[in-house]
Design a protein around this motif. Structure first.
Motif, PDB file in Angstrom:
ATOM      1  N   MET A 224      -9.080  10.125  -5.918  1.00 31.51           N
ATOM      2  CA  MET A 224      -7.940   9.321  -5.739  1.00 31.51           C
ATOM      3  C   MET A 224      -8.070   7.825  -5.049  1.00 31.51           C
ATOM      4  SD  MET A 224      -4.575   8.964  -6.087  1.00 31.51           S
ATOM      5  CE  MET A 224      -3.956  10.482  -6.534  1.00 31.51           C
ATOM      6  N   GLN A 225      -8.968   8.028  -3.922  1.00 27.21           N
ATOM      7  CA  GLN A 225      -9.236   6.913  -2.884  1.00 27.21           C
ATOM      8  C   GLN A 225      -9.684   5.676  -3.833  1.00 27.21           C
ATOM      9  OE1 GLN A 225      -8.088   6.291   0.263  1.00 27.21           O
ATOM     10  NE2 GLN A 225      -8.437   4.146  -0.646  1.00 27.21           N
ATOM     11  N   LYS A 226     -10.526   5.860  -4.798  1.00 26.24           N
ATOM     12  CA  LYS A 226     -11.211   4.980  -5.651  1.00 26.24           C
ATOM     13  C   LYS A 226      -9.995   4.375  -6.591  1.00 26.24           C
ATOM     14  CE  LYS A 226     -16.180   6.036  -5.723  1.00 26.24           C
ATOM     15  NZ  LYS A 226     -17.314   6.626  -6.868  1.00 26.24           N
ATOM     16  N   VAL A 227      -9.306   5.251  -6.998  1.00 24.81           N
ATOM     17  CA  VAL A 227      -8.077   4.811  -7.985  1.00 24.81           C
ATOM     18  C   VAL A 227      -7.253   3.851  -7.401  1.00 24.81           C
ATOM     19  CG1 VAL A 227      -6.184   5.594  -9.181  1.00 24.81           C
ATOM     20  CG2 VAL A 227      -7.986   6.972  -9.432  1.00 24.81           C
ATOM     21  N   LEU A 228      -6.915   4.159  -5.900  1.00 27.98           N
ATOM     22  CA  LEU A 228      -6.102   3.329  -5.095  1.00 27.98           C
ATOM     23  C   LEU A 228      -6.617   2.396  -4.884  1.00 27.98           C
ATOM     24  CD1 LEU A 228      -4.659   6.294  -2.699  1.00 27.98           C
ATOM     25  CD2 LEU A 228      -3.455   5.014  -4.416  1.00 27.98           C
ATOM     26  N   ASP A 229      -8.201   2.105  -4.561  1.00 28.69           N
ATOM     27  CA  ASP A 229      -9.031   0.851  -4.114  1.00 28.69           C
ATOM     28  C   ASP A 229      -9.035  -0.071  -5.362  1.00 28.69           C
ATOM     29  OD1 ASP A 229      -9.602   1.909  -2.033  1.00 28.69           O
ATOM     30  OD2 ASP A 229     -11.471   2.091  -2.543  1.00 28.69           O
ATOM     31  N   VAL A 230      -8.721   0.563  -6.801  1.00 28.28           N
ATOM     32  CA  VAL A 230      -8.966  -0.432  -7.811  1.00 28.28           C
ATOM     33  C   VAL A 230      -7.442  -0.782  -8.214  1.00 28.28           C
ATOM     34  CG1 VAL A 230      -8.954  -0.565 -10.407  1.00 28.28           C
ATOM     35  CG2 VAL A 230     -10.839   0.681  -8.946  1.00 28.28           C
ATOM     36  N   LEU A 231      -6.340  -0.214  -7.869  1.00 35.02           N
ATOM     37  CA  LEU A 231      -4.912  -0.531  -7.759  1.00 35.02           C
ATOM     38  C   LEU A 231      -4.811  -1.646  -7.023  1.00 35.02           C
ATOM     39  CD1 LEU A 231      -3.026   2.688  -8.347  1.00 35.02           C
ATOM     40  CD2 LEU A 231      -3.680   1.231 -10.252  1.00 35.02           C
ATOM     41  N   SER A 232      -5.157  -1.524  -5.672  1.00 35.26           N
ATOM     42  CA  SER A 232      -4.977  -2.705  -4.698  1.00 35.26           C
ATOM     43  C   SER A 232      -6.022  -3.869  -5.066  1.00 35.26           C
ATOM     44  CB  SER A 232      -5.461  -2.008  -3.340  1.00 35.26           C
ATOM     45  OG  SER A 232      -5.524  -2.889  -2.501  1.00 35.26           O
TER      46      SER A 232
END
Length: 77
Positions: free
Chosen positions: A57-65
């Motif tokens: 999840m954190q990596k997904v959020l990082d890409v979205l950001s």
């Protein structure tokens, strides 16, 4: 097809992946560009865009950001 400026409701990881791909392409970035800028593997970006359900999840959020997107949580109406 441009990304809508209004909030967009997603019901699956596949829809999220499609949105990520659309935004990435609108910004003229390759999967390798995003991976390098986010400090992760190209495989992760490929899996995200394909809608893989077991990504961190954190990596997904990082890409979205990185792409200028944010997650907003609200109660269903």
């Amino acid at each position: 097809m441009p990304v809508p400026a209004t909030p967009h409701t997603l019901d699956s990881t596949v829809q999220l992946g499609e949105l990520v791909r659309l935004v990435r392409k609108e910004q003229g970035l390759t999967q390798l560009d995003v991976a390098g800028l986010a400090g992760m593997s190209n495989r992760f970006v490929i899996d995200l865009e394909r809608g893989k359900t077991t990504l961190q999840m954190q990596k997904v959020l990082d890409v979205l950001s990185l792409l200028g997107l944010e997650v907003v949580i609200r109660k269903k109406s």
